[in-house]
Design a protein around this motif. Structure first.
Motif, PDB file in Angstrom:
ATOM      1  N   VAL A 299      33.909  30.700  25.523  1.00 25.62           N
ATOM      2  CA  VAL A 299      33.764  30.718  23.938  1.00 25.62           C
ATOM      3  C   VAL A 299      32.548  30.217  23.735  1.00 25.62           C
ATOM      4  O   VAL A 299      31.879  30.882  22.570  1.00 25.62           O
ATOM      5  N   LEU A 300      31.964  29.369  24.427  1.00 24.42           N
ATOM      6  CA  LEU A 300      30.563  28.874  24.304  1.00 24.42           C
ATOM      7  C   LEU A 300      29.459  29.946  24.710  1.00 24.42           C
ATOM      8  O   LEU A 300      28.318  29.177  24.829  1.00 24.42           O
ATOM      9  N   GLY A 301      29.602  30.868  25.013  1.00 27.60           N
ATOM     10  CA  GLY A 301      28.516  31.853  25.642  1.00 27.60           C
ATOM     11  C   GLY A 301      28.247  32.034  26.847  1.00 27.60           C
ATOM     12  O   GLY A 301      27.372  32.644  27.120  1.00 27.60           O
ATOM     13  N   ARG A 302      28.897  31.079  27.949  1.00 33.24           N
ATOM     14  CA  ARG A 302      28.663  31.352  29.046  1.00 33.24           C
ATOM     15  C   ARG A 302      29.322  32.408  29.796  1.00 33.24           C
ATOM     16  O   ARG A 302      30.250  32.860  29.217  1.00 33.24           O
ATOM     17  N   ARG A 303      29.037  32.431  31.099  1.00 30.30           N
ATOM     18  CA  ARG A 303      29.854  33.173  31.774  1.00 30.30           C
ATOM     19  C   ARG A 303      30.565  32.765  33.089  1.00 30.30           C
ATOM     20  O   ARG A 303      30.134  32.930  34.377  1.00 30.30           O
ATOM     21  N   PRO A 304      31.568  31.927  32.904  1.00 28.02           N
ATOM     22  CA  PRO A 304      32.014  31.038  33.933  1.00 28.02           C
ATOM     23  C   PRO A 304      33.055  32.096  34.963  1.00 28.02           C
ATOM     24  O   PRO A 304      33.651  32.932  34.586  1.00 28.02           O
ATOM     25  N   LEU A 305      32.953  31.633  36.215  1.00 31.13           N
ATOM     26  CA  LEU A 305      33.846  32.481  37.316  1.00 31.13           C
ATOM     27  C   LEU A 305      34.873  31.495  37.608  1.00 31.13           C
ATOM     28  O   LEU A 305      34.900  30.407  38.185  1.00 31.13           O
ATOM     29  N   LEU A 306      36.161  31.958  37.219  1.00 32.12           N
ATOM     30  CA  LEU A 306      37.274  31.198  37.617  1.00 32.12           C
ATOM     31  C   LEU A 306      37.843  31.766  39.071  1.00 32.12           C
ATOM     32  O   LEU A 306      38.078  32.816  39.284  1.00 32.12           O
ATOM     33  N   VAL A 307      38.279  30.460  39.775  1.00 28.11           N
ATOM     34  CA  VAL A 307      38.648  30.742  41.110  1.00 28.11           C
ATOM     35  C   VAL A 307      39.845  29.772  41.261  1.00 28.11           C
ATOM     36  O   VAL A 307      40.023  28.713  40.867  1.00 28.11           O
ATOM     37  N   GLY A 308      40.813  30.400  41.574  1.00 23.49           N
ATOM     38  CA  GLY A 308      42.386  29.932  41.833  1.00 23.49           C
ATOM     39  C   GLY A 308      43.328  30.970  42.112  1.00 23.49           C
ATOM     40  O   GLY A 308      43.170  32.182  42.238  1.00 23.49           O
ATOM     41  N   ALA A 309      44.573  30.448  42.554  1.00 21.47           N
ATOM     42  CA  ALA A 309      45.617  31.102  43.003  1.00 21.47           C
ATOM     43  C   ALA A 309      46.576  31.205  41.587  1.00 21.47           C
ATOM     44  O   ALA A 309      46.914  30.397  41.081  1.00 21.47           O
ATOM     45  N   VAL A 310      47.073  32.597  41.435  1.00 22.43           N
ATOM     46  CA  VAL A 310      48.150  32.840  40.573  1.00 22.43           C
ATOM     47  C   VAL A 310      49.256  33.752  40.942  1.00 22.43           C
ATOM     48  O   VAL A 310      49.069  34.445  42.024  1.00 22.43           O
ATOM     49  N   GLY A 311      50.263  33.778  40.079  1.00 23.75           N
ATOM     50  CA  GLY A 311      51.561  34.602  40.542  1.00 23.75           C
ATOM     51  C   GLY A 311      51.410  35.851  40.159  1.00 23.75           C
ATOM     52  O   GLY A 311      50.285  36.457  39.291  1.00 23.75           O
ATOM     53  N   GLY A 312      52.313  36.796  40.498  1.00 19.37           N
ATOM     54  CA  GLY A 312      52.547  38.352  40.053  1.00 19.37           C
ATOM     55  C   GLY A 312      52.533  38.388  38.517  1.00 19.37           C
ATOM     56  O   GLY A 312      52.810  39.461  37.951  1.00 19.37           O
ATOM     57  N   ASP A 313      52.815  37.233  37.704  1.00 18.90           N
ATOM     58  CA  ASP A 313      52.697  37.356  36.343  1.00 18.90           C
ATOM     59  C   ASP A 313      51.582  37.183  35.499  1.00 18.90           C
ATOM     60  O   ASP A 313      51.572  36.747  34.324  1.00 18.90           O
ATOM     61  N   PHE A 314      50.551  37.279  36.026  1.00 18.17           N
ATOM     62  CA  PHE A 314      49.190  36.603  35.459  1.00 18.17           C
ATOM     63  C   PHE A 314      48.703  37.957  34.935  1.00 18.17           C
ATOM     64  O   PHE A 314      47.680  37.439  34.233  1.00 18.17           O
ATOM     65  N   ALA A 315      48.970  38.924  34.723  1.00 17.26           N
ATOM     66  CA  ALA A 315      48.142  40.301  34.204  1.00 17.26           C
ATOM     67  C   ALA A 315      47.916  39.807  32.695  1.00 17.26           C
ATOM     68  O   ALA A 315      46.616  40.229  32.282  1.00 17.26           O
ATOM     69  N   GLU A 316      48.714  39.530  31.788  1.00 16.54           N
ATOM     70  CA  GLU A 316      48.610  39.302  30.604  1.00 16.54           C
ATOM     71  C   GLU A 316      47.637  38.012  30.277  1.00 16.54           C
ATOM     72  O   GLU A 316      46.605  38.218  29.539  1.00 16.54           O
ATOM     73  N   TYR A 317      47.635  37.012  31.050  1.00 18.23           N
ATOM     74  CA  TYR A 317      46.919  36.221  30.826  1.00 18.23           C
ATOM     75  C   TYR A 317      45.270  36.426  31.279  1.00 18.23           C
ATOM     76  O   TYR A 317      44.403  36.067  30.808  1.00 18.23           O
ATOM     77  N   ARG A 318      45.235  37.273  32.492  1.00 20.20           N
ATOM     78  CA  ARG A 318      43.828  37.740  32.966  1.00 20.20           C
ATOM     79  C   ARG A 318      43.293  38.357  31.702  1.00 20.20           C
ATOM     80  O   ARG A 318      41.961  38.218  31.436  1.00 20.20           O
TER      81      ARG A 318
END
Length: 308
Positions: free
Chosen positions: A45-64
């Motif tokens: 939101v503050l204009g940067r381009r962060p790279l998010l690294v982590g493990a998620v489940g099969g329910d992540f599509a909407e959040y992505r």
């Protein structure tokens, strides 16, 4: 969830070993969260381009989709389709005290992630936040081996980890980020003194709630006050918001003081919102609040790196 009362009024000290309580709540809301995602959202939101690294489940599509719409790079997310994404289930009372449970879910697969490819992606700083404790230790060791600067953000995992692992997480960090409770517990578990910690990290940042933030570096110490709130709505994600603002500032060359002031602005906006990602960026209003809290010079310097 919200409990319309105060937890302490229902707790009997002499019966704590037999505690069995349920709370009739008057509100249930589901928010997007997770420390890493909250910080990445704020940076985006503050204009940067962060790279998010982590493990998620099969329910992540909407959040992505939501995160990508707000400037977060999710290309390095590890998906474990047979489990759910981690969840924090929390009840807050009228005194802003919280009782919560954390379901690890896909987070338990975090150790399957390899950070070796990050330098090639141009990563300047890796924030190692609350995740599977073994994975946090693994990431720290990888950062040291790869020569990647990192921020140690042990967060609530300081309660789970022993002194040896905490020492591994902290030593060699560019930034050590905790709140005041976590800082005291870190000292207790590691057996270190504040002076010893100062020898092992470049900069220590300790948030102090309504008392602001303390920053201790090799060149001295400073304290930054808060941006006055218009009201307390939900404390969840306030620390993550501070980290987003602080890192957005330092990444673009602001001083530690100005970066902490920006972090304090984003933190208070989250405090005044429900959830860690429901706050809305308003440049003009934000600069006005910065000016009122820290003066026109601070607002002008911070304005130079803020998005429209």
């Amino acid at each position: 969830m919200h409990f319309p009362g105060k937890f302490h009024e229902l707790l009997m000290v002499e019966q704590l070993d037999r505690i069995s309580l349920s709370f009739l709540v008057d509100d249930l809301v589901i928010h997007k969260g997770g420390s890493g995602a909250n910080i990445a959202f704020g940076l985006g939101v503050l204009g940067r381009r962060p790279l998010l690294v982590g493990a998620v489940g099969g329910d992540f599509a909407e959040y992505r989709l939501w995160l990508e719409e707000h400037g977060v790079d999710c290309s390095q997310i590890h998906v474990a389709p047979d489990v759910h994404t981690a969840r924090f289930i929390c009840t807050t009372d009228d005194a802003m005290r919280q009782i919560g449970s954390f379901y690890t879910g896909a987070m338990a697969r975090s150790a399957e992630i390899d950070l070796a490819g990050l330098p090639a992606l141009g990563v300047d700083l890796t924030l190692i936040g609350a995740s599977d404790p073994a994975a946090m230790v693994q990431y720290t060791k990888q950062c040291l081996e790869l020569g990647m600067p990192f921020a140690a953000d042990v967060s609530q995992q300081v309660t789970r980890m022993d002194g040896a692992d905490i020492r591994t997480l902290v030593e060699g960090a560019r930034y050590l980020m905790t709140n005041d409770y976590e800082w005291e517990l870190l000292l207790q578990k590691t057996g270190w003194t504040p002076a010893q910690v100062a020898e092992k990290v470049d900069i220590r940042i300790t948030t102090l709630g309504e008392n602001g933030v303390q920053i201790v570096g090799r060149d001295g110490e400073l304290k930054v006050g808060v941006v006055p709130e218009t009201g307390k709505v939900d404390p969840t994600g306030v620390g993550d918001a501070f980290r987003a603002g602080f890192l957005a500032g330092t990444e673009q060359g602001l001083s530690l003081e100005r970066s902490a002031q920006l972090g304090s602005l984003i933190a208070v906006q989250v405090l005044e919102s429900h959830g860690g990602q429901e706050w809305v960026w308003d440049r003009a209003a934000g600069l006005e609040r910065l000016g009122d809290a820290y003066g026109p010079d601070a607002a002008a310097e911070i304005a130079a790196i803020l998005p429209a």
